[in-house]
Design an enzyme around this catalytic site. Structure first.
Site, mmCIF file in Angstrom:
data_model
loop_
_atom_site.group_PDB
_atom_site.id
_atom_site.type_symbol
_atom_site.label_atom_id
_atom_site.label_comp_id
_atom_site.label_asym_id
_atom_site.label_seq_id
_atom_site.Cartn_x
_atom_site.Cartn_y
_atom_site.Cartn_z
ATOM 1 N N ASP A 142 0.732 -1.262 0.000
ATOM 2 C CA ASP A 142 0.000 0.000 0.000
ATOM 3 C C ASP A 142 0.767 1.322 0.000
ATOM 4 O O ASP A 142 1.976 1.363 0.139
ATOM 5 C CB ASP A 142 -1.023 -0.017 1.120
ATOM 6 C CG ASP A 142 -2.386 0.452 0.602
ATOM 7 O OD1 ASP A 142 -2.466 0.783 -0.591
ATOM 8 O OD2 ASP A 142 -3.338 0.490 1.380
ATOM 9 N N LEU A 386 -14.684 -3.710 -0.645
ATOM 10 C CA LEU A 386 -14.933 -5.093 -0.249
ATOM 11 C C LEU A 386 -16.324 -5.279 0.333
ATOM 12 O O LEU A 386 -16.873 -6.382 0.297
ATOM 13 C CB LEU A 386 -13.881 -5.526 0.783
ATOM 14 C CG LEU A 386 -12.431 -5.487 0.287
ATOM 15 C CD1 LEU A 386 -11.472 -5.890 1.391
ATOM 16 C CD2 LEU A 386 -12.242 -6.412 -0.922
ATOM 17 N N ASP A 508 25.957 -4.421 -35.133
ATOM 18 C CA ASP A 508 24.882 -3.465 -35.424
ATOM 19 C C ASP A 508 25.341 -2.081 -34.934
ATOM 20 O O ASP A 508 26.212 -1.978 -34.067
ATOM 21 C CB ASP A 508 23.606 -3.917 -34.691
ATOM 22 C CG ASP A 508 22.539 -2.849 -34.670
ATOM 23 O OD1 ASP A 508 22.217 -2.323 -35.746
ATOM 24 O OD2 ASP A 508 22.045 -2.525 -33.570
ATOM 25 N N ASP A 510 23.135 1.427 -34.380
ATOM 26 C CA ASP A 510 22.319 2.181 -33.410
ATOM 27 C C ASP A 510 21.860 1.298 -32.253
ATOM 28 O O ASP A 510 21.315 0.225 -32.469
ATOM 29 C CB ASP A 510 21.080 2.761 -34.109
ATOM 30 C CG ASP A 510 21.458 3.842 -35.087
ATOM 31 O OD1 ASP A 510 21.674 4.978 -34.656
ATOM 32 O OD2 ASP A 510 21.562 3.528 -36.304
HETATM 33 C C1 GDG Z 1 -8.981 0.062 1.212
HETATM 34 C C2 GDG Z 1 -9.428 0.684 -0.119
HETATM 35 C C3 GDG Z 1 -9.999 -1.588 -0.930
HETATM 36 C C4 GDG Z 1 -16.306 -1.852 7.842
HETATM 37 N N1 GDG Z 1 -16.989 -1.460 8.912
HETATM 38 C C5 GDG Z 1 -16.855 -2.385 9.848
HETATM 39 C C6 GDG Z 1 -16.070 -3.395 9.350
HETATM 40 N N2 GDG Z 1 -15.730 -3.043 8.097
HETATM 41 C C7 GDG Z 1 -14.881 -3.811 7.190
HETATM 42 C C8 GDG Z 1 -15.658 -4.324 6.016
HETATM 43 C C9 GDG Z 1 -14.578 -4.433 4.953
HETATM 44 C C10 GDG Z 1 -13.574 -3.351 5.351
HETATM 45 O O1 GDG Z 1 -13.869 -2.975 6.672
HETATM 46 C C11 GDG Z 1 -13.681 -2.114 4.463
HETATM 47 O O2 GDG Z 1 -13.064 -2.382 3.247
HETATM 48 P P1 GDG Z 1 -13.316 -1.541 1.935
HETATM 49 O O3 GDG Z 1 -12.733 -2.265 0.808
HETATM 50 O O4 GDG Z 1 -14.761 -1.339 1.745
HETATM 51 O O5 GDG Z 1 -12.652 -0.090 2.171
HETATM 52 P P2 GDG Z 1 -11.284 0.582 2.786
HETATM 53 O O6 GDG Z 1 -11.224 0.455 4.245
HETATM 54 O O7 GDG Z 1 -11.303 1.971 2.275
HETATM 55 O O8 GDG Z 1 -10.040 -0.209 2.149
HETATM 56 C C12 GDG Z 1 -10.500 -0.176 -0.741
HETATM 57 C C13 GDG Z 1 -9.405 -2.138 0.355
HETATM 58 O O9 GDG Z 1 -8.427 -1.243 0.889
HETATM 59 C C14 GDG Z 1 -8.743 -3.492 0.122
HETATM 60 O O10 GDG Z 1 -7.712 -3.417 -0.800
HETATM 61 O O11 GDG Z 1 -11.090 -2.401 -1.287
HETATM 62 O O12 GDG Z 1 -10.872 0.363 -1.984
HETATM 63 O O13 GDG Z 1 -9.897 2.001 0.070
HETATM 64 O O14 GDG Z 1 -13.946 -5.670 5.027
HETATM 65 O O15 GDG Z 1 -16.259 -5.531 6.351
HETATM 66 N N3 GDG Z 1 -15.758 -4.490 10.042
HETATM 67 C C15 GDG Z 1 -16.235 -4.580 11.297
HETATM 68 N N4 GDG Z 1 -16.983 -3.613 11.858
HETATM 69 C C16 GDG Z 1 -17.315 -2.502 11.184
HETATM 70 O O16 GDG Z 1 -17.966 -1.629 11.725
HETATM 71 N N5 GDG Z 1 -15.969 -5.685 12.011
#
Ligand code: GDG
Length: 735
Positions: A142, A386, A508, A510
């Site tokens: 990252d 995700l 050769d 160039d």
């Molecule tokens: C970065 C990139 C990319 C959320 N609220 C709670 C909770 N979560 C978990 C979800 C999900 C994760 O957090 C969020 O993942 P995202 O992918 O939606 O977003 P970012 O945090 O911005 O992640 C993103 C990611 O990296 C992976 O490469 O997809 O684009 O920005 O797993 O389930 N989990 C719990 N409580 C919550 O209140 N337990």
């Protein structure tokens, strides 16, 4: 094979200090789960920041912390509050995060935070170097650690390094505004493999590498310092089983097992059985489009008033980076919007928005996913997202509708969901309407496809694919290294040269004897080269041939007075011992009248390109054009020419930033073989840098020593890195 070292800003373990003791709890985040298969057993180590600054860690607990982390295969990088401020809250989250998500106006370009970012990246790199052996594999994660690959490479040139970017890589137009853009690219290019979520991010990156560093990119390979860096997309998946099994378990739970949240959700459903639940979950981040979503919801309620009291929007906004000013402003904006919309629309029995500003335990996440009829995710820009994938994984009976922003990386793989543009309120309102009215069968058929895909390409597969690709890349590079002319090989070649009775050398020009110049006429020989070629030509029992695609007039000027043997225009003309050029092949050039206008139209439309006219060939040069545009035009020209020359005895050669059309029966292979056939040579040597030299490498007898300049794919037996190395090599023959 050695161990695997994973490195990310945060460790996959949370430290909790209480009553003078320390506990380390594994995190449940997607990355930590995804890496399970990679970070397992005793042969892997995860390096990262613990989440506590030096100031927050009581001195007497330092060694306990290290021990607690070691139990989870983790090791921490120590950071002071000042370092975290400059590196994490500063450069990472006030410069890179907004810039890479196209929030140019939020990006701050502060020299101090950049310097801290560099220093902290060096700390991470040092932490790796302290633990790493040459046969280890390093996986850097990252945007917080983009300089680490090069920092590790500088000290351990052979080690395998992979880098994965979890956020978007922006278009060149955005990226180039960064004052330290070259350093960031160079930092990343220390890796052997660079992974992105989508092909778009990959091509944005390649375009920046071409334009800002001027490096050669062929397909998704970048050549740098005689290494090849591979760039590829690996869309990250989720731990599908974990979510689907949790949902199945949730479905079977009895009323006593229900969480408080689930009980509240159920009572809502019982009191208003025809009202639907719409869910959105994100970190409270301006990239996620939460404020816009609220405005769009208001728009929807006004456009379709029949849905008042019939829908409820649940917003779970997880606190994030709350000491960065934009996040504080956003919090205020969202609080006010929720208050206003609820105030405007609420009735005695209905509040349109349920808003939670907190993070909830995993069970509650499952409660929310499984209870909601619609998941509504409208990021303005999101690397992957995700949550969209998790919602689908929990839909055990395959019902439910996902509305997803096109601007999320996951939209690429989730075409069966309802895709929207988060800025188009009209479209969003209509899509919500469509989702609310979508027949169950349609929901199920869409989700069936999505589930199958998500189950197959899960996070474990993602991690394994990345690691396998990194190993393949390393193996490919190692295969190249074995062909590089090493000291030992060089001695062997020189030995054969010295022992030989009759020697033949094809050189050769160039890119081999002389470097490239944007104006080919200026790339003339220097004194050093003349001296070297004079010495070679004076060797007894040795025939040297300069062999080039150049026109005969230029070579006449440069080399005829020196009486070097020359083959030019790929084999049309030959001059030996200072005699005038004579034709080696009988070729026609009446086709030029037809082809020239085509090339001229490409010159008109491609600034910086030009035509070089030789006696029996035409060449279109595009070294001076914008690299991306030039490549695009070259592909276009190739298509046009291929159809034009179909019936003639012509062929199209695509060299290094040049396309040449010439008679098919002329090439360097044929020409060199004619010379070779004229005498009894027991040492044959050919060296060249581009595609046109491959004819020699292919056609000369197998015992010939063939050498490619640069490490691209070749039929040659060996390669050397660059023009300087060519000259070193040749001067060894005459020492
Ligand atoms: C970065 C990139 C990319 C959320 N609220 C709670 C909770 N979560 C978990 C979800 C999900 C994760 O957090 C969020 O993942 P995202 O992918 O939606 O977003 P970012 O945090 O911005 O992640 C993103 C990611 O990296 C992976 O490469 O997809 O684009 O920005 O797993 O389930 N989990 C719990 N409580 C919550 O209140 N337990």
């Amino acid at each position: 094979m050695g161990k695997t070292i994973i490195i990310s800003n945060r460790l996959p373990v949370q430290l909790q200090i209480g009553n003078g003791s320390i506990t380390a709890i594994p995190s449940v985040g997607g990355l930590a789960t995804g890496m399970k298969s990679v970070h397992a057993g005793g042969d892997s180590l995860w390096i990262g920041w613990s989440g506590l600054t030096d100031e927050e860690i009581p001195e007497q607990l330092v060694s306990d912390i290290d021990k607690a982390l070691a139990k989870h295969g983790s090791s921490k990088v120590n950071l002071s509050k000042e370092e975290v401020d400059g590196f994490y809250f500063g450069f990472s989250n006030r410069t890179i995060w907004p810039l890479f998500h196209y929030f140019l106006e939020y990006s701050e370009f502060e020299l101090n935070s950049w310097n801290t970012y560099k220093a902290v990246n060096q700390k991470f790199a040092d932490a790796i170097l302290e633990k790493a052996d040459d046969d280890d594999t390093i996986w850097v994660h990252d945007y917080q650690l983009m300089l680490v690959p090069q920092m590790v490479r500088a000290k351990k040139p052979k080690i395998a390094i992979g880098f994965f970017l979890h956020i978007p890589f922006p278009s060149y137009e955005i990226f180039r505004t960064l004052p330290w853009r070259e350093e960031v690219l160079e930092g990343l290019l220390g890796a052997d493999l660079i992974g992105f979520h989508t092909y778009d991010y990959e091509r944005h990156f390649l375009s920046s590498v071409r334009r800002l560093l001027g490096l050669e990119v062929s397909f998704n390979d970048i050549e740098i310092d005689s290494r090849t860096v591979k760039v590829d997309s690996f869309p990250m998946g989720i731990d599908y089983k974990k979510f689907s099994e949790a949902a199945e378990k949730h479905e079977k739970s009895t009323s006593e097992d229900l969480t408080d949240l689930q009980q509240r959700l159920n009572s809502h459903k019982e009191s208003t059985p025809d009202a639907k639940l719409i869910l959105s979950i994100d970190r409270l981040d301006y990239t996620k489009g939460i404020a816009k979503r609220l405005n769009a919801f208001e728009y929807f309620l006004n456009k379709f008033p029949q849905y008042k009291e019939k829908v409820r929007l649940i917003i779970l906004a997880v606190p994030s980076r709350s000491n960065v000013p934009q996040y504080q402003l956003l919090k205020k904006e969202v609080d006010e919007l929720v208050g206003r919309i609820n105030g405007d629309f609420a009735t005695v029995s209905w509040t349109p928005i349920w808003y939670f500003y907190r993070s909830v335990p995993f069970e509650n996440l499952i409660d929310l996913y499984t209870s909601s009829d619609i998941a509504w995710l409208t990021p303005i820009r999101d690397g992957m997202n995700l949550v969209a994938k998790e919602y689908i994984a929990t839909r055990t009976d395959k019902t439910g509708v996902l509305i997803l922003s096109e601007m999320a990386g996951s939209a690429n793989e989730m075409n069966e969901s309802l895709l929207i543009n988060p800025n188009n309120f009209e479209q969003i309102a209509d899509t919500l309407y469509k989702a609310l009215n979508m027949p169950i069968e349609e929901q199920q058929s869409r989700n069936a496809v999505l589930q199958k895909r998500l189950e197959r390409y899960n996070v474990e597969k993602w991690a394994n694919d990345f690691m396998n690709s990194l190993q393949d890349q390393k193996a490919r590079d190692a295969a190249n290294v074995s062909r590089r002319i090493t000291e030992i090989r060089l001695n062997g070649i020189i030995d054969n040269y010295k022992k030989a009775k009759k020697r033949l050398l094809f050189l050769d020009y160039d890119g081999t004897l002389a470097g490239f110049h944007t104006d080919p006429q200026k790339a003339g020989p220097d004194e050093g080269l003349y001296k070297l070629l004079d010495a070679l030509s004076n060797e007894p029992n040795t025939s040297i041939y300069l062999i080039s695609g150049r026109d005969k007039d230029t070579f006449t000027r440069w080399f005829l007075p020196r009486k070097y043997n020359m083959i030019v225009e790929h084999g049309v003309w030959l001059s030996e011992n200072g005699e005038d050029f004579r034709m080696l092949e009988n070729v026609k050039n009446d086709w030029m009248e037809k082809i020239r206008p085509v090339l001229e139209s490409f010159v008109d439309r491609t600034p910086g390109s030009f035509i070089e006219e030789k006696n029996y060939s035409l060449a279109w040069h595009y070294r001076k054009t914008d690299p991306d545009f030039g490549n695009l035009r070259a592909t276009e020209l190739a298509t046009v020419l291929t159809s034009l020359i179909g019936t003639d005895d012509l062929s199209l050669l695509s060299g290094n930033k040049v396309m040449e059309i010439k008679s098919s029966n002329v090439n360097k292979g044929r020409a060199s073989m004619r010379i070779f056939g004229e005498d009894d040579y027991d040492f044959v040597f050919a060296i060249g840098d581009d595609w046109t030299d491959e004819f020699m490498f292919q056609e000369l007898p197998p015992e010939a020593i063939t050498v490619k300049v640069g490490s691209q794919k070749t039929q040659a037996k060996y390669y050397v890195d660059n023009v300087n190395k060519v000259r070193d090599l040749l001067s060894k023959f005459v020492e």
